[in-house]
Motif scaffolding. Structure first.
Motif, PDB file in Angstrom:
ATOM      1  N   PRO A 186       0.817  -1.224   0.000  1.00  0.00           N
ATOM      2  CA  PRO A 186       0.000   0.000   0.000  1.00  0.00           C
ATOM      3  C   PRO A 186       0.847   1.268   0.000  1.00  0.00           C
ATOM      4  CG  PRO A 186      -0.804  -1.582   1.644  1.00  0.00           C
ATOM      5  CD  PRO A 186       0.504  -2.094   1.161  1.00  0.00           C
ATOM      6  N   GLU A 200      -7.765  -2.521  -5.517  1.00  0.00           N
ATOM      7  CA  GLU A 200      -7.584  -3.567  -4.512  1.00  0.00           C
ATOM      8  C   GLU A 200      -8.462  -4.777  -4.815  1.00  0.00           C
ATOM      9  OE1 GLU A 200      -6.150  -1.889  -0.424  1.00  0.00           O
ATOM     10  OE2 GLU A 200      -8.089  -0.978  -0.853  1.00  0.00           O
ATOM     11  N   ASN A 244      -2.778  -5.697  -3.405  1.00  0.00           N
ATOM     12  CA  ASN A 244      -1.708  -5.806  -2.423  1.00  0.00           C
ATOM     13  C   ASN A 244      -1.163  -7.229  -2.450  1.00  0.00           C
ATOM     14  OD1 ASN A 244      -3.902  -3.864  -0.440  1.00  0.00           O
ATOM     15  ND2 ASN A 244      -2.058  -3.087  -1.415  1.00  0.00           N
TER      16      ASN A 244
END
Length: 342
Positions: free
Chosen positions: A62, A124, A165
């Protein structure tokens, strides 16, 4: 050879088209670099994927600018851009759309979801369940959506830029193999250099740099450039070279799953786009080698015993691809590979 846009062949013959493509690519690159500093190779790969009619997976920790890169590229093109925030409670209908019953007409009305855009930012993506992720499978491969037995076609150009991620992060779901294989290329942002981070403090400290980004091209222009990229020549020798590289991944002892035939198509498309960006109307082995890692790394499945003894599966896959590139003979100009047996 199929050319879908009038005049593309004339562009190719005169070189005007490639010069125009380079001009548009330069404008987009400068626009993105005004926000994302110090990542020229990542930006170039994103442009290659766009011109190759593909989809891009940006994977990293992140806070390194994954979403900002996707948003800036979308802002640089005058096209419909939608962002989907993937969360654990996201439903497939939140992506594709839903049929709603209307009392006045006693019929169902389809309300399109955010997937009906030119550029879709799937933010994400691995924080949503595999069920929600599967909503993208048909869209990414066939450029269409099927709801209640009715098929709706998506407009061109169509590109999905997904950020994720690393799977070691809390609250993430690994992308299924079928989903990963639909992404043309994968890139990693990496941390910025100290100089780039200092520049970021100046440009991002008091203002939002994305607000100053204006479109430098439009969707119709991108469609014409994509048609030009399709016409880039790939010789028989280079085609055999691509197949040899892909075949080598399927025979490697450290891999449980090699690259798919879809990976072969994506590798040749990105090699064409890279050649066009370099101002060439033909593909050379260097184009193939340069695109091999971003196109193949995320598709390879490392054997469990190798993965368990390694710090990073991605590093293992990258090493294997580098080994294959070193081992597979490069075709020489003017030579033709031997005919393959049945």
């Amino acid at each position: 050879m199929t050319v879908t846009e009038p005049g593309v062949m004339q562009w190719r013959e005169s070189g005007t088209g490639l010069r125009h493509l380079a001009d548009v690519a330069t404008r987009i690159t400068r626009s993105v670099e005004s926000v994302i500093d110090g990542k020229p190779e990542v930006i170039r790969t994103a442009l290659v994927v766009l011109l190759a009619e593909g989809h891009l997976l940006i994977e990293d920790v992140p806070g390194v600018g994954k979403t900002m890169l996707a948003k800036t590229l979308g802002r640089s093109i005058d096209a419909r851009v939608r962002r989907i925030q993937f969360t654990p409670d996201l439903l497939p209908s939140d992506v594709t759309g839903v049929s709603v019953y209307k009392q006045d007409t006693h019929d169902f009305e389809f309300r399109p979801g955010p997937i009906f855009s030119n550029l879709v930012i799937a933010d994400e993506i691995n924080r949503a369940s595999p069920k929600a992720q599967s909503a993208l499978l048909e869209c990414m491969e066939e450029h269409q959506v099927t709801i209640d037995g009715v098929t709706y076609h998506l407009e061109s150009p169509f590109m999905v830029i997904a950020t994720q991620n690393p799977i070691e992060m809390e609250g993430t779901y690994p992308l299924p193999e079928a989903q990963r294989d639909r992404f043309t290329a994968r890139v990693s942002m990496g941390y910025p250099s100290p100089a780039a981070e200092l520049t970021m403090l100046d440009s991002h400290g008091n203002t939002e740099p994305l607000d100053a980004v204006d479109p430098v091209t439009e969707a119709a222009e991108i469609i014409r450039l994509i048609s030009l990229v399709r016409s880039v020549h790939v010789s028989e020798e280079v085609r055999h070279y691509i197949v040899d590289l892909i075949t080598a991944t399927r025979r490697h002892p450290e891999l449980a799953l090699g690259a798919s035939p879809r990976a072969t198509l994506h590798l040749i498309r990105t090699a064409r786009a890279r050649a066009a960006l370099d101002g060439r109307a033909f593909v050379v082995p260097d184009d193939v080698q340069a695109m091999a890692e971003p196109v193949l790394t995320h598709r390879l499945l490392v054997r469990p015993e190798i993965a368990a003894s390694s710090a990073s599966v991605t590093e293992v896959a990258s090493r294997i691809i580098a080994e294959i590139i070193m081992r597979v003979p490069i075709p020489r100009p003017g030579t033709r590979p031997p005919r393959r047996g049945r």
